[in-house]
Design a protein around this motif. Structure first.
Motif, PDB file in Angstrom:
ATOM      1  N   UNK A  88       1.182   1.302   5.683  1.00 35.46           N
ATOM      2  CA  UNK A  88       1.224   2.633   6.299  1.00 35.46           C
ATOM      3  C   UNK A  88       1.336   3.757   5.276  1.00 35.46           C
ATOM      4  N   UNK A  89       1.260   3.439   4.009  1.00 36.19           N
ATOM      5  CA  UNK A  89       1.385   4.469   2.970  1.00 36.19           C
ATOM      6  C   UNK A  89       0.300   5.525   3.130  1.00 36.19           C
ATOM      7  N   UNK A  90       0.706   6.751   3.025  1.00 35.37           N
ATOM      8  CA  UNK A  90      -0.240   7.856   3.131  1.00 35.37           C
ATOM      9  C   UNK A  90      -0.482   8.326   4.549  1.00 35.37           C
ATOM     10  N   UNK A  91      -0.018   7.593   5.534  1.00 37.87           N
ATOM     11  CA  UNK A  91      -0.233   7.984   6.918  1.00 37.87           C
ATOM     12  C   UNK A  91       0.870   8.888   7.440  1.00 37.87           C
ATOM     13  N   UNK A  92       2.011   8.835   6.764  1.00 32.52           N
ATOM     14  CA  UNK A  92       3.125   9.668   7.195  1.00 32.52           C
ATOM     15  C   UNK A  92       3.384  10.739   6.141  1.00 32.52           C
ATOM     16  N   UNK A  93       3.857  11.875   6.584  1.00 31.86           N
ATOM     17  CA  UNK A  93       4.192  12.931   5.649  1.00 31.86           C
ATOM     18  C   UNK A  93       5.400  12.515   4.835  1.00 31.86           C
ATOM     19  N   UNK A  94       5.411  12.956   3.588  1.00 28.97           N
ATOM     20  CA  UNK A  94       6.544  12.668   2.736  1.00 28.97           C
ATOM     21  C   UNK A  94       6.389  11.400   1.922  1.00 28.97           C
ATOM     22  N   UNK A  95       5.381  10.577   2.219  1.00 32.39           N
ATOM     23  CA  UNK A  95       5.167   9.394   1.396  1.00 32.39           C
ATOM     24  C   UNK A  95       4.653   9.837   0.038  1.00 32.39           C
ATOM     25  N   UNK A  96       5.223   9.287  -0.976  1.00 31.41           N
ATOM     26  CA  UNK A  96       4.793   9.608  -2.323  1.00 31.41           C
ATOM     27  C   UNK A  96       4.376   8.328  -3.025  1.00 31.41           C
ATOM     28  N   UNK A  97       3.649   8.460  -4.128  1.00 30.63           N
ATOM     29  CA  UNK A  97       3.290   7.250  -4.881  1.00 30.63           C
ATOM     30  C   UNK A  97       4.518   6.453  -5.314  1.00 30.63           C
ATOM     31  N   UNK A  98       5.633   7.160  -5.513  1.00 34.21           N
ATOM     32  CA  UNK A  98       6.858   6.475  -5.912  1.00 34.21           C
ATOM     33  C   UNK A  98       7.309   5.508  -4.828  1.00 34.21           C
ATOM     34  N   UNK A  99       7.264   5.933  -3.570  1.00 32.78           N
ATOM     35  CA  UNK A  99       7.691   5.038  -2.498  1.00 32.78           C
ATOM     36  C   UNK A  99       6.736   3.856  -2.356  1.00 32.78           C
ATOM     37  N   UNK A 100       5.463   4.076  -2.645  1.00 36.06           N
ATOM     38  CA  UNK A 100       4.497   2.980  -2.607  1.00 36.06           C
ATOM     39  C   UNK A 100       4.804   1.968  -3.707  1.00 36.06           C
ATOM     40  N   UNK A 101       5.112   2.475  -4.890  1.00 37.36           N
ATOM     41  CA  UNK A 101       5.451   1.584  -6.009  1.00 37.36           C
ATOM     42  C   UNK A 101       6.728   0.812  -5.692  1.00 37.36           C
ATOM     43  N   UNK A 102       7.711   1.502  -5.120  1.00 38.45           N
ATOM     44  CA  UNK A 102       8.953   0.822  -4.750  1.00 38.45           C
ATOM     45  C   UNK A 102       8.692  -0.300  -3.751  1.00 38.45           C
ATOM     46  N   UNK A 103       7.817  -0.047  -2.810  1.00 38.63           N
ATOM     47  CA  UNK A 103       7.490  -1.082  -1.818  1.00 38.63           C
ATOM     48  C   UNK A 103       6.759  -2.253  -2.461  1.00 38.63           C
ATOM     49  N   UNK A 104       5.882  -1.959  -3.408  1.00 36.16           N
ATOM     50  CA  UNK A 104       5.145  -3.027  -4.093  1.00 36.16           C
ATOM     51  C   UNK A 104       6.083  -3.865  -4.964  1.00 36.16           C
ATOM     52  N   UNK A 105       7.007  -3.200  -5.652  1.00 38.66           N
ATOM     53  CA  UNK A 105       7.993  -3.924  -6.452  1.00 38.66           C
ATOM     54  C   UNK A 105       8.904  -4.739  -5.534  1.00 38.66           C
ATOM     55  N   UNK A 106       9.307  -4.155  -4.413  1.00 43.42           N
ATOM     56  CA  UNK A 106      10.134  -4.870  -3.452  1.00 43.42           C
ATOM     57  C   UNK A 106       9.434  -6.105  -2.914  1.00 43.42           C
ATOM     58  N   UNK A 107       8.139  -5.993  -2.672  1.00 40.93           N
ATOM     59  CA  UNK A 107       7.366  -7.133  -2.175  1.00 40.93           C
ATOM     60  C   UNK A 107       7.350  -8.260  -3.204  1.00 40.93           C
ATOM     61  N   UNK A 108       7.227  -7.884  -4.460  1.00 44.13           N
ATOM     62  CA  UNK A 108       7.253  -8.890  -5.540  1.00 44.13           C
ATOM     63  C   UNK A 108       8.636  -9.554  -5.625  1.00 44.13           C
TER      64      UNK A 108
END
Length: 78
Positions: free
Chosen positions: A30-50
Motif C-alpha cells: 500500500x506504499x504511496x497510496x496513503x498520504x504521509x507515506x515516505x520512502x523511509x517508511x517503505x524502507x523500514x517495512x522492507x527491512x522489517x520484512x527481512x
C-alpha cells in the motif's frame, strides 16, 4: 528449560514472524497510496520484512533441532 517449552517457543517465533511479515507486506503493497507515506517508511517495512524472514528461519532451525533431539531420545529408548 523443559523440552515442550522449546517447541512452544519455536512455534510462537514462527507464528509471530509470519504475522509480522504479513503486516510489513501489506505496508509495502500500500506504499504511496496513503498520504504521509515516505520512502523511509517503505524502507523500514522492507527491512522489517527481512527481519521477519530471519526470525522464521531461526525458529524453524530451533524446531528442526528439537525434532532431531526428540528423535535421538526415541532411538536411545529403542
Amino acid at each position: 528449560m523443559k523440552i515442550d517449552s522449546v517447541f512452544s517457543q519455536a512455534a510462537l517465533g514462527i507464528q509471530r514472524g509470519i504475522s509480522s511479515a504479513a503486516k510489513h507486506a501489506a505496508d509495502i503493497a500500500s506504499a504511496g497510496q496513503m498520504e504521509g507515506d515516505s520512502p523511509t517508511s517503505l524502507v523500514e517495512s522492507m527491512v522489517g520484512l527481512r527481519q521477519d524472514e530471519l526470525q522464521v528461519r531461526a525458529s524453524t532451525e530451533v524446531l528442526k533441532a528439537y525434532d532431531a533431539m526428540i528423535g535421538s531420545l526415541f532411538d536411545e529408548q529403542a
